[in-house]
Motif scaffolding. Structure first.
Motif, PDB file in Angstrom:
ATOM      1  N   PRO A  91      11.912  -4.417   2.382  1.00 15.28           N
ATOM      2  CA  PRO A  91      12.509  -3.286   2.418  1.00 15.28           C
ATOM      3  C   PRO A  91      12.799  -1.618   1.668  1.00 15.28           C
ATOM      4  CG  PRO A  91      14.075  -4.898   2.093  1.00 15.28           C
ATOM      5  CD  PRO A  91      13.205  -5.525   2.431  1.00 15.28           C
ATOM      6  N   GLY A  92      12.655  -0.837   1.777  1.00 19.74           N
ATOM      7  CA  GLY A  92      12.445   0.121   0.675  1.00 19.74           C
ATOM      8  C   GLY A  92      13.440   0.950   0.279  1.00 19.74           C
ATOM      9  N   LEU A  93      12.956   2.579   0.623  1.00 18.19           N
ATOM     10  CA  LEU A  93      14.192   3.264   0.008  1.00 18.19           C
ATOM     11  C   LEU A  93      14.459   4.678   1.614  1.00 18.19           C
ATOM     12  CD1 LEU A  93      13.405   4.260  -2.903  1.00 18.19           C
ATOM     13  CD2 LEU A  93      15.190   2.556  -2.882  1.00 18.19           C
ATOM     14  N   HIS A  94      15.488   4.548   1.274  1.00 21.89           N
ATOM     15  CA  HIS A  94      15.533   5.930   2.528  1.00 21.89           C
ATOM     16  C   HIS A  94      15.092   6.943   1.452  1.00 21.89           C
ATOM     17  CE1 HIS A  94      18.725   2.770   3.836  1.00 21.89           C
ATOM     18  NE2 HIS A  94      18.831   3.854   5.149  1.00 21.89           N
ATOM     19  N   ASN A  96      16.895   9.698   0.792  1.00 19.95           N
ATOM     20  CA  ASN A  96      17.757  10.142  -0.561  1.00 19.95           C
ATOM     21  C   ASN A  96      17.242   8.920  -1.498  1.00 19.95           C
ATOM     22  OD1 ASN A  96      19.648   7.820   0.060  1.00 19.95           O
ATOM     23  ND2 ASN A  96      20.721   9.097   1.086  1.00 19.95           N
ATOM     24  N   GLY A  97      17.266   7.907  -1.540  1.00 16.71           N
ATOM     25  CA  GLY A  97      16.374   6.854  -2.391  1.00 16.71           C
ATOM     26  C   GLY A  97      17.410   5.704  -2.616  1.00 16.71           C
ATOM     27  N   THR A  98      18.262   5.696  -1.842  1.00 13.94           N
ATOM     28  CA  THR A  98      19.075   4.319  -1.541  1.00 13.94           C
ATOM     29  C   THR A  98      18.245   3.116  -0.556  1.00 13.94           C
ATOM     30  OG1 THR A  98      19.736   5.279   0.584  1.00 13.94           O
ATOM     31  CG2 THR A  98      21.118   5.377  -1.752  1.00 13.94           C
ATOM     32  N   PRO A  99      18.546   2.103  -0.710  1.00 12.50           N
ATOM     33  CA  PRO A  99      17.088   1.479  -0.605  1.00 12.50           C
ATOM     34  C   PRO A  99      18.200   0.761   1.192  1.00 12.50           C
ATOM     35  CG  PRO A  99      19.073   0.308  -2.753  1.00 12.50           C
ATOM     36  CD  PRO A  99      19.275   1.524  -2.049  1.00 12.50           C
ATOM     37  N   GLU A 100      16.689  -0.117   1.850  1.00  9.29           N
ATOM     38  CA  GLU A 100      17.937   0.037   3.176  1.00  9.29           C
ATOM     39  C   GLU A 100      17.899  -1.687   3.106  1.00  9.29           C
ATOM     40  OE1 GLU A 100      13.613   1.461   5.854  1.00  9.29           O
ATOM     41  OE2 GLU A 100      12.954   0.261   3.728  1.00  9.29           O
ATOM     42  N   ASN A 101      18.888  -1.466   3.879  1.00  9.44           N
ATOM     43  CA  ASN A 101      20.397  -2.943   3.543  1.00  9.44           C
ATOM     44  C   ASN A 101      19.782  -3.513   5.189  1.00  9.44           C
ATOM     45  OD1 ASN A 101      21.804  -4.133   3.694  1.00  9.44           O
ATOM     46  ND2 ASN A 101      23.913  -3.260   4.954  1.00  9.44           N
ATOM     47  N   ALA A 134       1.415  -1.134   3.748  1.00  5.23           N
ATOM     48  CA  ALA A 134       1.832  -0.760   2.698  1.00  5.23           C
ATOM     49  C   ALA A 134       2.118  -2.001   1.538  1.00  5.23           C
ATOM     50  CB  ALA A 134       3.350   0.362   2.579  1.00  5.23           C
ATOM     51  N   ASN A 135       2.696  -1.202   0.629  1.00  2.51           N
ATOM     52  CA  ASN A 135       2.472  -2.047  -0.774  1.00  2.51           C
ATOM     53  C   ASN A 135       3.312  -1.348  -1.939  1.00  2.51           C
ATOM     54  OD1 ASN A 135       2.394  -4.490  -1.908  1.00  2.51           O
ATOM     55  ND2 ASN A 135       0.337  -3.945  -2.914  1.00  2.51           N
ATOM     56  N   GLY A 136       4.469  -1.289  -1.381  1.00  4.34           N
ATOM     57  CA  GLY A 136       5.442  -0.391  -2.142  1.00  4.34           C
ATOM     58  C   GLY A 136       4.566   0.723  -3.030  1.00  4.34           C
ATOM     59  N   ASP A 137       3.616   0.648  -2.184  1.00  2.00           N
ATOM     60  CA  ASP A 137       3.044   2.548  -2.523  1.00  2.00           C
ATOM     61  C   ASP A 137       2.994   3.772  -2.165  1.00  2.00           C
ATOM     62  OD1 ASP A 137       1.059   1.665  -1.249  1.00  2.00           O
ATOM     63  OD2 ASP A 137      -0.752   1.066  -1.542  1.00  2.00           O
ATOM     64  N   THR A 138       4.038   3.607  -0.877  1.00  2.00           N
ATOM     65  CA  THR A 138       3.562   4.945   0.342  1.00  2.00           C
ATOM     66  C   THR A 138       5.489   5.466  -0.368  1.00  2.00           C
ATOM     67  OG1 THR A 138       4.931   3.491   1.693  1.00  2.00           O
ATOM     68  CG2 THR A 138       2.754   3.623   2.050  1.00  2.00           C
ATOM     69  N   PRO A 139       5.748   6.562   0.308  1.00  2.00           N
ATOM     70  CA  PRO A 139       7.030   7.606  -0.115  1.00  2.00           C
ATOM     71  C   PRO A 139       8.294   6.272   0.291  1.00  2.00           C
ATOM     72  CG  PRO A 139       5.195   8.850   1.316  1.00  2.00           C
ATOM     73  CD  PRO A 139       4.443   7.172   1.613  1.00  2.00           C
ATOM     74  N   THR A 140       8.077   5.644   1.182  1.00  2.70           N
ATOM     75  CA  THR A 140       9.180   4.635   1.273  1.00  2.70           C
ATOM     76  C   THR A 140       9.322   3.191   0.229  1.00  2.70           C
ATOM     77  OG1 THR A 140       7.706   3.374   3.066  1.00  2.70           O
ATOM     78  CG2 THR A 140       8.628   5.208   3.943  1.00  2.70           C
ATOM     79  N   ASN A 292      16.951   8.429   8.255  1.00  2.00           N
ATOM     80  CA  ASN A 292      16.970   9.486   6.972  1.00  2.00           C
ATOM     81  C   ASN A 292      16.090   8.619   5.742  1.00  2.00           C
ATOM     82  OD1 ASN A 292      19.228  11.000   7.078  1.00  2.00           O
ATOM     83  ND2 ASN A 292      20.868   9.604   6.341  1.00  2.00           N
ATOM     84  N   GLY A 293      14.705   8.014   6.973  1.00  2.00           N
ATOM     85  CA  GLY A 293      13.889   7.916   6.398  1.00  2.00           C
ATOM     86  C   GLY A 293      13.824   6.427   6.304  1.00  2.00           C
ATOM     87  N   GLY A 294      15.149   6.018   6.718  1.00  3.93           N
ATOM     88  CA  GLY A 294      14.802   4.567   6.301  1.00  3.93           C
ATOM     89  C   GLY A 294      15.510   3.098   7.156  1.00  3.93           C
ATOM     90  N   ILE A 295      14.775   2.090   7.635  1.00  4.55           N
ATOM     91  CA  ILE A 295      16.008   1.132   8.741  1.00  4.55           C
ATOM     92  C   ILE A 295      17.210   1.294   8.765  1.00  4.55           C
ATOM     93  CG2 ILE A 295      15.673  -0.565   9.992  1.00  4.55           C
ATOM     94  CD1 ILE A 295      12.334  -0.762   9.162  1.00  4.55           C
ATOM     95  N   ASP A 296      17.798   1.887   9.066  1.00  8.29           N
ATOM     96  CA  ASP A 296      19.267   1.671   9.639  1.00  8.29           C
ATOM     97  C   ASP A 296      19.999   0.431   9.965  1.00  8.29           C
ATOM     98  OD1 ASP A 296      21.917   3.040   8.788  1.00  8.29           O
ATOM     99  OD2 ASP A 296      21.662   3.237  11.266  1.00  8.29           O
TER     100      ASP A 296
END
Ligand SMILES: Nc1nc2c(ncn2[C@@H]2O[C@H](COP(=O)(O)OP(=O)(O)OP(=O)(O)O)[C@@H](O)[C@H]2O)c(=O)[nH]1
Ligand SMILES: Nc1ncnc2c1ncn2[C@@H]1O[C@H](COP(=O)(O)OP(=O)(O)OP(=O)(O)O)[C@@H](O)[C@H]1O
Ligand SMILES: [Mg+2]
Ligand SMILES: [Mg+2]
Ligand SMILES: [Zn+2]
Ligand SMILES: [Zn+2]
Lengths: 338, 233
Positions: A91-94, A96-101, A134-140, A292-296
């Motif tokens: 997981p990464g971030l939505h 708005n910056g909240t973590p994916e669940n 991706a290795n933590g280095d993309t916008p997500t 919102n950019g994240g896996i819901d």
């Protein structure tokens, strides 16, 4: 190959031990013909200045490139050190910056995953995260592991070992070639050994998927939409080296989409498809819902949904047959059809 | 200031991929400036200006655009320093298949598109052969097989390059490209005395005669100067 050894090698001998280097000389406009008995060093030492100027030859660059090319091509021949069996999404971030669940999502060879979500929600970004591992280095800030490990930078950005092959309904053939010549060119560029078998297999499978048959002499640019898609899918399934196939919709005309997905799965591909079409979406084993950019959510296709899929497919057939009636100038009687 | 030189055949997608890439830099608060070199006409400056970044253009007229580029790049670098940008990008229309605007030790990017035909990679010569990064565009409209064959052709002309597929329309791959083309450890203060990667043929100016060093001290003959005053751009 060591540069000094290369310089002392006769051009003709190099062509025998490394046959693909002949095209390399040709592509770089090196006038080697008739000079095959010379060593590479001598050939360039006595090459006419006028020719060097005229063909824009940069000797040092050419020789360094040749060394690199031989190295690169040798990586093609060591057949896949490692088959790619799993893709794991951490997981990464939505937006708005909240973590994916979720803890992690593991996708294995032969699985079909649909990706659904509103426009602008981040479906393409997820596919791009997978494409570039991706290795933590993309916008997500997601991490994508292949076979349980992060890829090295040279693996992530290698053009010859791309993780992902793509199919979308906007793609068309643009080369001026017949079906046979096209498959021959692709097979040659992949340097497969059993070229003729491959070509036959792709050709047969493509015709199996296509609503209307086509011949090997048909120019690829003259194939119908469905035939083109069938050929692209069969060719990608069988000849592309990439273990993951990203599909951006497959139109519902002139091609058997179920068989197409079955073919990809039978060739051990991992299939990810971004779609708004319920029939295609329900053909997936699971679907990933993006918001919102994240896996819901990750929804496993239920038995009930599979039943619905059957009904949708029937509806789809009805639509098709009505379309055909219209095409042939017949009248449509609604009650009778349903 | 980091300097990146971008070149590629007309309409290959240079501006499109740069716009998408620069958007990523802007998001990271990196300040970018662009100078477009073309021959007779360009509107690219307007597109870049829409991003709110400093931009200039230079038209070479009757000269080979790459000759014009090398006659002016030193002044362009001074302009970038004056504007205090973190990255200065030059976009050159690759109109001359014999020349390339690449400078030794300065990041060189070639943009080429999948529609241009499989013989294009060997036709366009130095512009592709000596690039560090090759960006292939318009993969969204050709088949996977054609992309693979085209990539192989590019690779056989320039096996050293990092090859990236970027979609100029939706920006897929532009983020990845932005991490690749910029190195914040590179600080270009002047190009004085640097050399071109490839000599430029056919005599018009000092560079036509085989000069590869950059800077006024080495220029003579028919040298046209770019207008970097505030009126332009
Ligand atoms: N389908 C598709 N079209 C693209 C892509 N990249 C660019 N284009 C289109 O190609 C055309 C030319 O793109 P530009 O970015 O202006 O190309 P350029 O290389 O900057 O052109 P010049 O500066 O005039 O030489 C435009 O219509 C773009 O929308 C892509 O990846 N896919
Ligand atoms: N988690 C995230 N954090 C930051 N930015 C994100 C995130 N997810 C997506 N984005 C950005 O949001 C924008 C829209 O995303 P994307 O293009 O992937 O949407 P999409 O679902 O594919 O839309 P469409 O259905 O229109 O194709 C992109 O610029 C993308 O980089
Ligand atoms: Mg999208
Ligand atoms: Mg442009
Ligand atoms: Zn020129
Ligand atoms: Zn000149």
């Amino acid at each position: 190959m060591d540069k000094n050894i290369l310089l002392q090698t006769k051009i003709g001998d190099l062509f025998v031990t490394h046959p693909y280097t002949k095209d390399f000389f040709t592509d770089h406009l090196i006038p080697y013909i008739g000079k095959e008995n010379k060593t590479i060093e001598d050939f360039f030492k006595y090459l006419d200045l006028e020719i060097i100027e005229d063909k824009a030859i940069n000797i040092e660059l050419f020789i360094n490139s040749l060394v690199e090319y031989i190295e690169l091509m040798s990586t093609y021949f060591v057949s896949e050190k490692e088959t790619k069996n799993t893709v794991t999404i951490y997981p990464g971030l939505h937006k708005n910056g909240t973590p994916e669940n979720f803890d992690f999502i593991e996708i294995t060879k032969g699985e079909i995953i649909s990706i659904v979500g509103p426009t602008g929600s981040g479906k393409s970004r997820l596919l791009a995260d997978i494409e570039w591992a991706a290795n933590g280095d993309t916008p997500t800030k997601r991490k994508i592991l292949i076979n349980g490990r992060t890829l090295e930078p040279h693996e992530r950005f290698s053009a010859s070992n791309k993780l992902v092959a793509q199919l979308s309904q906007n793609m068309n053939f643009v080369m001026d070639l017949s079906v046979y010549d096209f498959l021959d060119l692709h097979a040659s560029s992949r340097m497969v050994e059993d070229k003729e078998d491959m070509i036959k297999k792709i050709f047969d499978k493509a015709n199996h998927l296509a609503g209307e048959q086509f011949s090997k002499d048909t120019p690829i640019t003259e194939l119908s939409g469905g035939q083109s898609r069938a050929l692209m899918i069969a060719d990608t399934a069988i000849l592309s080296k990439s273990p993951i196939i990203l599909i951006d919709e497959i139109e519902n005309a002139g091609i058997d989409r179920k068989k197409a997905l079955e073919l990809l799965v039978s060739e051990d591909k991992i299939v990810l498809m971004s779609t708004h079409d319920p029939i295609l979406a329900l053909m997936g084993d699971k679907r990933i819902v993006i918001k919102n950019g994240g896996i819901d959510k990750i929804i496993i296709t239920t038995k009930e949904e599979r039943n619905i899929l059957g009904k949708l497919e029937e509806l789809d057939k009805t639509m098709m047959s009505m379309r055909n009636k219209l095409r042939h100038g017949e009248k449509i009687i609604f009650e009778e059809e349903l | 200031m980091d300097l990146i030189t971008v070149s590629g055949p007309p309409s290959s997608g240079k501006t499109s991929i740069l716009l998408r890439t620069i958007e990523n830099f802007i998001k990271r608060n990196i300040k970018v400036g662009v100078v477009k070199f073309d021959c007779l006409f360009t509107d690219d400056d307007i597109l870049f200006a829409k991003l709110g970044i400093p931009v200039k253009k230079g038209l070479s007229g009757s000269l080979c655009p790459d000759h014009y580029f090398v006659s002016n790049i030193e002044e362009v670098v001074e302009w970038g320093l004056k504007e205090k940008v973190d990255i200065l990008i030059t976009e050159s229309a690759g109109l001359c298949n014999r020349c390339s605007p690449y400078i030794k030790e300065i990041k060189a990017v070639c943009v080429i598109d999948n529609l241009s035909g499989i013989n294009t990679p060997k036709k366009i010569g130095p512009m592709l052969k000596s690039a560090d990064i090759v960006v292939i565009t318009k993969g969204d409209i050709v088949s996977q097989a054609e992309r693979e064959v085209f990539t192989m052709k590019v690779q056989s002309v320039n096996p050293k390059a990092t090859i990236m597929h970027v979609n100029g329309l939706n920006g897929q791959g532009a983020f990845e490209l932005s991490t690749f083309i910029h190195n914040d450890q590179v600080h270009v203060e002047t190009l004085e005395g640097r050399t071109l990667r490839y000599p430029m043929p056919a005599a018009l100016c000092s560079y036509c005669l085989g000069e590869t060093r950059i800077g006024k001290a080495h220029q003579m003959g028919n040298v046209r100067k770019i207008d970097l005053s505030d009126k332009n751009g």
